[in-house]
Write a protein that holds these residues in place. Structure first.
Motif, short mmCIF file in Angstrom:
data_model
loop_
_atom_site.label_atom_id
_atom_site.label_comp_id
_atom_site.label_asym_id
_atom_site.label_seq_id
_atom_site.Cartn_x
_atom_site.Cartn_y
_atom_site.Cartn_z
N THR A 1 -0.23 -2.20 -6.25
CA THR A 1 -1.38 -1.77 -5.58
C THR A 1 -1.92 -3.35 -5.23
N LYS B 1 0.80 -1.33 0.11
CA LYS B 1 0.18 -0.02 -0.22
C LYS B 1 0.70 1.30 0.05
N GLU C 1 -5.98 -7.94 0.88
CA GLU C 1 -6.36 -7.02 1.89
C GLU C 1 -7.24 -7.58 2.74
#
Ligand SMILES: C[C@H](O)CC(=O)SCCNC(=O)CCNC(=O)[C@H](O)C(C)(C)COP(=O)(O)OP(=O)(O)OC[C@H]1O[C@@H](n2cnc3c(N)ncnc32)[C@H](O)[C@@H]1OP(=O)(O)O
Length: 723
Positions: free
Chosen positions: A695, A684, A701
């Motif tokens: 990304t 990040k 995530e």
């Protein structure tokens, strides 16, 4: 283990036969060890027992301690799951007993299996039996006295070689070295061993305790010199693996202070190593590799592999000839088809050179080489294809060409024939688009050089039949590859997960980090060479072609630079023409080429991503992370899209296809050893600083937020699976 894993049968001759039954390899599970202790107690108590023979059921002595127990120890951290063996069973119950034991060894005696045999007072073996102490490949050292008894039986040099290189020997070599007392046929094994045991009991043969022998150890200074050389060698060849030095420490202790002291030292070191990150990773790799052969709805639905007697390979280039070589070496008749006689002759010559090369390296006998080459036939048309069972197409990556080949194959081959393509990038639906044989079309993605690299990615679509997959898995195993079944997507599992690895390195270079430093740091991490040297090796044509594929398939998360194009324009093509980032001269190691710096500068100028125009400052650790976390990130997408059956399949694919260090457990396992939240936070941060290449994926995530391991695939995968 439904029935008792260890039995005792006392004959009228006074010999107790203690038999281990724990299929498939008679692993020494805790229940087996408890059974051995109990039966030894009984044999000692009984007056009708004069001597003991230990034997394994089903033609195998033992494959060693049960590796599943290591996994339990890793999960729980509980060392008490490891039974007490090295003193209690091997020394007290067997070696120092009042009644002699003979090991009757057939098939294999590996690890704890060989250690059990060495604790006996003699060893009788059948021909072709395999003996070895491969514990170091699991991140531990021999822990049942092997570091002490093997040097005493075969000498220090040979023992160190067998342990450090995890090298097995056969019974014949074992007999010459003194490890084996006699080699007999399998029919004779039990009777001969019983007589030998009685002969020891009645003092007609010597009663030898391996641990007390010193005749093969030489003097202390001689022993220390051998160990010193072995230590230096291991520091070079196994720099990140503590078990090598620990094994030598245990051997040295025993030589300096006696076998029993050595056993105690060995036990202590073993218990330390068993919980090390290296052991965790290597045990994971061992079990994960075995798991790849279990494919839901393919290997668990009662299908039987069909016999593949005759195969055809289309294209005699580097890949095709490597594949054909592997097939004929495994006794499969091969038709090699090419478009003209010049190419065909070149392909046939390459195959012949591959086979002859194995003879020169003493890996194959002349007879076997001749037999293999007699199974090869060249062809310029499809007339020999009417009875082939499998075709592997290995022509250049050209969609219309492949489509026309598969259309021809559909007509030329029998209906049962499996049709495989060695494409590394093209969608399988596209390859088979012009046919109505989608159910028998699948990918057989070999890695170059195909007769050497162990991975075979078997690529399936939702239309591929389980039978075709099973047949290719079986052929893959027959030609000594590890088949991993994967779903259909650009780059499949390995090339897809690793495209950001090379791009991550190129990105770092453009952020101002030295190219040769990146390669050095990545090599020290454990890859066989750095990403730039790998690019040199593969040739720049590959880099340019796959770069285009990946940028179009994964737009928005790729990094493009003119570097490779500039290299080509300057007359460089990597190892192929001796000039790449490195200079290649026959007989010497690749040398960094300082003149490449001007090309790098030009590429940096054009890309212009250095913050404020200044090179970034990074630690070695950050280099590893900035090159490898993007690969972990893509691996997460591979898991999310269900491209692999299980996360550990991607570990095996990364170890065997990309040579990711096995002692780090594979790409996903390594990611989990670091933790999703750290990887996520780094990506990040870099995405904010340097752009979308970094990304983090949704899958990563989610795992970071929920504190889940990356290998926990079940929550989001399911319905999207490509398998
Ligand atoms: C304290 C001690 O010093 C520590 C030790 O002994 S550690 C163990 C040392 N032994 C080893 O490293 C040997 C490991 N095994 C092997 O190398 C190979 O399995 C082998 C040569 C025995 C057989 O190879 P192969 O015929 O190709 O069959 P392979 O598929 O590998 O194994 C067959 C099955 O046996 C299992 N197996 C093999 N060795 C095992 C072991 N030591 N423990 C538990 N399971 C074992 C495999 O997991 C596999 O199980 P699966 O059918 O459920 O997948």
């Amino acid at each position: 283990m439904a029935t008792a894993p260890v039995s005792i049968d006392v004959g009228s001759d006074g010999v107790a036969v203690i038999k281990i039954t724990n299929p498939p390899v008679n692993a020494l599970a805790p229940a087996v060890i408890a059974g051995l202790k109990e039966k030894y107690n009984e044999a000692m108590r009984r007056d009708d027992v004069k001597a003991i023979v230990v034997i394994g059921n089903g033609g195998k002595f033992s494959g060693g301690f049960d590796i599943n127990v290591f996994q339990q120890v890793h999960k729980t951290g509980d060392l008490s799951l490891l039974p007490s063996v090295s003193v209690e069973l091997m020394v007290n119950a067997i070696e120092d007993a009042k009644k002699p034991s003979v090991a009757a060894v057939q098939g294999l005696a590996l690890g704890g299996g060989l250690e059990l045999a060495m604790a006996c007072h003699a060893r009788i073996a059948t021909r072709e039996t395999q003996f070895g102490l491969p514990e170091l490949t699991l991140g531990v050292i021999p822990g049942f006295g092997g570091t002490q008894r093997l040097p005493r039986l075969v000498g220090i040099s040979k023992a160190v070689e067998m342990m450090l290189l995890s090298k097995s020997i056969t019974s014949t070599e074992g007999k010459k070295l003194g490890l084996i007392d006699e080699v007999v046929s399998s029919e004779e094994l039990l009777g001969f061993s019983k007589r030998w045991a009685l002969d020891i009991a009645e003092r007609r043969k010597p009663w030898l305790s391996s641990l007390r022998r010193t005749d093969k150890l030489g003097s202390l200074p001689e022993a220390r010199a051998i160990l010193k050389a072995a230590r230096a060698q291991a520091r070079k060849t196994a720099p990140n693996m503590p078990q090598h030095q620990a094994c030598l420490d245990a051997v040295e202790e025993g030589i300096a202070f006696g076998g029993y002291a050595g056993v105690l030292k060995e036990e202590k070191l073993f218990n330390e190593l068993v919980l090390s990150p290296t052991a965790r990773a290597l045990v994971h790799v061992f079990l994960a590799q075995r798991a790849t052969s279990k494919v839901p709805k393919v290997t668990d639905v009662g299908l039987k592999p069909r016999h593949i007697k005759k195969a055809a390979v289309i294209g005699g280039g580097l890949m095709g000839s490597g594949i054909a070589t592997a097939l004929i070496l495994s006794n499969i008749f091969v038709i090699l088809k090419e478009v003209n006689s010049t190419y065909l002759e070149r392909g046939m010559k390459m195959i012949s050179a591959n086979v002859r090369g194995l003879v020169v390296k003493k890996k194959l006998t002349q007879d076997k080489a001749d037999k293999a080459l007699s199974l090869l036939k060249g062809a310029l048309d499809y007339s020999d294809f009417k009875d082939v069972d499998m075709v592997i197409e290995a022509v250049i990556e050209n969609v219309p060409l492949k489509q026309s080949i598969f259309r021809d194959l559909e007509k030329a081959c029998p209906a049962h024939c499996v049709l495989a393509t060695n494409t590394s990038t093209i969608d399988l639906h596209v390859v088979g688009d012009k046919t109505s044989s989608q159910d028998r079309i699948l990918g057989a993605h070999f890695f170059s050089p195909a007769h050497v690299m162990p991975l075979l990615e078997i690529v399936r679509t939702e239309k591929t039949s389980p039978q075709a997959i099973l047949d290719l898995m079986t052929v893959g195993k027959a030609i000594k590859k590890v088949p991993v079944v994967v779903g259909n997507c650009t780059g499949f599992a390995v090339n897809r997960a690793f495209f950001p690895y090379t791009q991550g390195a190129v990105m770092l270079l453009h952020l101002g980090v030295d190219l040769f430093r990146i390669d050095r740091v990545i090599s020290s991490f454990g890859m066989p060479m750095g990403p730039f040297q790998l690019q040199d090796l593969a040739g720049y044509g590959v880099a340019l072609a796959v770069g285009v594929e990946f940028s179009s398939a994964f737009a928005g998360r790729t990094f493009s630079s003119p570097l490779v194009k500039l290299m080509v324009e300057s007359g460089r093509n990597g190892k192929n023409n001796g000039r790449g980032y490195y200079l290649y001269e026959k007989g010497s190691k690749p040398k960094p080429d300082p003149t490449v710096q001007s090309i790098i500068e030009e590429s940096r100028k054009r890309v212009n991503i250095m913050p404020g125009g200044k090179p970034i400052t990074v630690s070695d650790q950050e280099i590893v992370e900035m090159v490898l976390f993007p690969a972990v990130n893509e691996a997460c997408r591979v898991l999310d899209e269900g491209v692999v059956v299980r996360a550990s399949d991607l570990d095996i694919a990364s170890v065997l296809g990309m040579s990711f260090p096995s002692y780090r457990g594979g790409l996903v396992f390594w990611g989990d050893s670091i933790g999703a939240s750290h990887i996520y936070a780094c990506l990040k941060k870099w995405a904010n600083l340097y752009g979308s290449f970094y990304t983090p994926s949704k899958y990563l995530e989610e795992r970071a937020m929920k504190g889940l391991p990356l290998s926990a695939t079940s929550t989001s995968q399911g319905s999207r699976s490509r398998l």
